[in-house]
Design a protein around this motif. Sequence first.
Motif, short mmCIF file in Angstrom:
data_model
loop_
_atom_site.label_atom_id
_atom_site.label_comp_id
_atom_site.label_asym_id
_atom_site.label_seq_id
_atom_site.Cartn_x
_atom_site.Cartn_y
_atom_site.Cartn_z
N MET A 81 41.24 21.83 26.60
CA MET A 81 41.34 22.12 28.03
C MET A 81 40.87 20.95 28.88
O MET A 81 41.42 20.69 29.96
N SER A 82 39.87 20.23 28.40
CA SER A 82 39.31 19.12 29.20
C SER A 82 40.34 18.02 29.43
O SER A 82 40.22 17.24 30.38
N GLN A 83 41.35 17.96 28.56
CA GLN A 83 42.39 16.94 28.70
C GLN A 83 43.76 17.54 29.02
O GLN A 83 44.78 16.86 28.89
N SER A 84 43.77 18.79 29.42
CA SER A 84 45.05 19.42 29.78
C SER A 84 44.90 20.20 31.09
O SER A 84 44.96 19.61 32.16
N THR A 85 44.65 21.47 31.03
CA THR A 85 44.61 22.30 32.25
C THR A 85 43.33 22.14 33.05
O THR A 85 43.31 22.37 34.24
N SER A 86 42.23 21.78 32.39
CA SER A 86 40.89 21.90 32.97
C SER A 86 40.64 23.37 33.30
O SER A 86 41.20 24.25 32.65
N ASN A 87 39.81 23.66 34.30
CA ASN A 87 39.34 25.04 34.48
C ASN A 87 40.39 25.96 35.09
O ASN A 87 41.28 25.53 35.82
N PRO A 88 40.27 27.29 34.79
CA PRO A 88 41.08 28.26 35.52
C PRO A 88 40.68 28.25 37.00
O PRO A 88 39.59 27.79 37.36
N ALA A 89 41.53 28.80 37.87
CA ALA A 89 41.24 28.83 39.30
C ALA A 89 39.91 29.52 39.56
O ALA A 89 39.64 30.60 39.02
N SER A 90 39.08 28.89 40.35
CA SER A 90 37.74 29.44 40.61
C SER A 90 37.80 30.82 41.24
O SER A 90 37.02 31.72 40.87
N ILE A 91 38.71 31.03 42.19
CA ILE A 91 38.81 32.32 42.86
C ILE A 91 39.20 33.42 41.87
O ILE A 91 38.65 34.52 41.90
N SER A 92 40.12 33.12 40.99
CA SER A 92 40.53 34.09 39.98
C SER A 92 39.38 34.44 39.05
O SER A 92 39.24 35.59 38.61
N GLN A 93 38.54 33.46 38.75
CA GLN A 93 37.40 33.73 37.88
C GLN A 93 36.44 34.73 38.53
O GLN A 93 35.95 35.65 37.87
N TRP A 94 36.16 34.54 39.80
CA TRP A 94 35.25 35.47 40.47
C TRP A 94 35.87 36.86 40.58
O TRP A 94 35.16 37.87 40.48
N ALA A 95 37.18 36.93 40.77
CA ALA A 95 37.85 38.23 40.77
C ALA A 95 37.72 38.89 39.39
O ALA A 95 37.51 40.11 39.30
N ALA A 96 37.83 38.09 38.33
CA ALA A 96 37.72 38.64 36.97
C ALA A 96 36.30 39.13 36.68
O ALA A 96 36.13 40.09 35.93
N VAL A 97 35.29 38.48 37.24
CA VAL A 97 33.92 38.98 37.09
C VAL A 97 33.83 40.41 37.62
O VAL A 97 33.27 41.30 36.96
N GLU A 98 34.39 40.63 38.80
CA GLU A 98 34.37 41.97 39.37
C GLU A 98 35.21 42.94 38.53
O GLU A 98 34.81 44.10 38.34
N ALA A 99 36.33 42.47 38.03
CA ALA A 99 37.18 43.34 37.19
C ALA A 99 36.40 43.86 35.99
O ALA A 99 36.43 45.06 35.68
N LEU A 100 35.69 42.97 35.30
CA LEU A 100 34.98 43.37 34.08
C LEU A 100 33.69 44.11 34.36
O LEU A 100 33.30 45.01 33.61
N ASN A 101 32.99 43.73 35.44
CA ASN A 101 31.69 44.34 35.73
C ASN A 101 31.78 45.54 36.67
O ASN A 101 30.87 46.36 36.70
N GLY A 102 32.85 45.62 37.45
CA GLY A 102 32.97 46.67 38.45
C GLY A 102 33.47 47.99 37.87
O GLY A 102 33.51 48.18 36.64
N THR A 103 33.89 48.89 38.76
CA THR A 103 34.36 50.20 38.32
C THR A 103 35.55 50.07 37.38
O THR A 103 36.43 49.23 37.57
N GLN A 104 35.56 50.92 36.38
CA GLN A 104 36.67 51.00 35.44
C GLN A 104 37.41 52.33 35.60
O GLN A 104 38.25 52.69 34.76
N ASP A 105 37.14 53.03 36.70
CA ASP A 105 37.62 54.40 36.85
C ASP A 105 39.14 54.51 36.92
O ASP A 105 39.70 55.57 36.62
N PHE A 106 39.81 53.45 37.32
CA PHE A 106 41.26 53.51 37.48
C PHE A 106 42.01 53.29 36.17
O PHE A 106 43.23 53.54 36.10
N ILE A 107 41.33 52.81 35.13
CA ILE A 107 42.04 52.39 33.92
C ILE A 107 42.66 53.58 33.20
O ILE A 107 43.86 53.56 32.84
N LYS A 108 41.91 54.64 32.97
CA LYS A 108 42.46 55.79 32.25
C LYS A 108 43.55 56.51 33.03
O LYS A 108 44.59 56.87 32.45
N PRO A 109 43.39 56.71 34.36
CA PRO A 109 44.51 57.30 35.11
C PRO A 109 45.78 56.45 35.06
O PRO A 109 46.89 56.99 34.95
#
Length: 400
Positions: free
Chosen positions: A265-293
């Motif tokens: 990655m250090s010689q190709s894409t480098s890091n994923p988009a910073s904004i998307s990473q923070w959104a993913a933090v919320e996805a994994l740590n936040g409510t999961q209530d919508f997944i089963k429905p």
Amino acid sequence: MFTESAALRRVKPSATLAADAKARDLKAAGRDVISLAAGEPDFDTPENIKEAAIRAIREGKTKYTNVDGIPELKEAVCAKFKRENGLSYKPSQVNVSPGGKPVIYNAMVASLNPGDEVVIPAPYWVSYPDMVLLAGGEPVPVLTTAADGFKLRPEALEAAITPRTRWLILNSPSNPSGAAYTKAELRAVADVLLRHPQVWVLTDDMYEHLIFGDFEYWTIAQVEPALYERTLTMNGVSKAYAMTGWRIGYAAGPEPLIGAMRKVMSQSTSNPASISQWAAVEALNGTQDFIKPNAKLFEGRRDLVVSMLNQAPGIACPTPEGAFYVYPSCEGLLGRTGPSGKRIETDADFCSELLEAEGVAVVHGSAFGLSPFFRISYATANSVLEDACQRIQRFCAGLR
């Protein structure tokens, strides 16, 4: 004159993306087309995740990050694996990439030498073999059957392994078949792998949360802890969290492999988009209530599509355990003649005639390594699925 590299000449474009692009082109030209080709949830990204991204922008979290993920997201990934899969990882064992595909590709580039073999059960996601080829390896497809639920039999795996085998790629639930492995089925696969210590496992768990009924999900390192040190457990936020365009995939595995992937990655894409990473933090740590429905909605769509396809003459559609795909057989229609006068000899012919005659775009099974089948994505509204299936029924009934 431009000349493609030898590596690129070994591969072909994604058939799923090509089918969806053709459907878009026909729509733009004024045709009434229903595309069931792309594997993308029709749900919107949940509001809490979108708000986390907006907050990150307002707080100025818009700079480069660590190459393979911010510490907060790596911690969230570790917590997810512990909470949902009983797997303990440290942040140093975690890779975050701009989508699930780069996780796989980087792992292959980081580990394969020319001639190394990668066992891939067929039907497979269209990109697996080509990513292996681009990385210099040799894909070794192993055919499964509808009778076996499109799942890899342990004796077939045993027969496919050679001294050159470096990886097994295992996808559960599967794209394209929706097949998901039970604990006992993973146990049987693991028993084979224990006899071949040179073989590592890349388990693509992207559809983990899209399972139906009382099916219980397991991943292979959870079933057999002895495989932990040679397993890359991959997942992402695209499917369960309706975040396909955010482009965040992640994986955890042995530190030497994760370090090698970071180097790529250090010689190709480098890091994923910073904004998307923070959104993913919320996805994994936040409510999961919508997944089963959401999974329940997909289950209803599955049942609708399976029922209607099995009412189409010449079509046989198994009932999958998960994901949002069905993989029906069109074998009963081979040798028939389509509205254009062309004889249907292959699943590719079937899909081409269906698109031209009825405006329904699906993907031919040969793209996934197993014919004569085709893949339908039912990640769309019931009304659209009913219309599409009625068109398929009409098309099949009209073949001569």
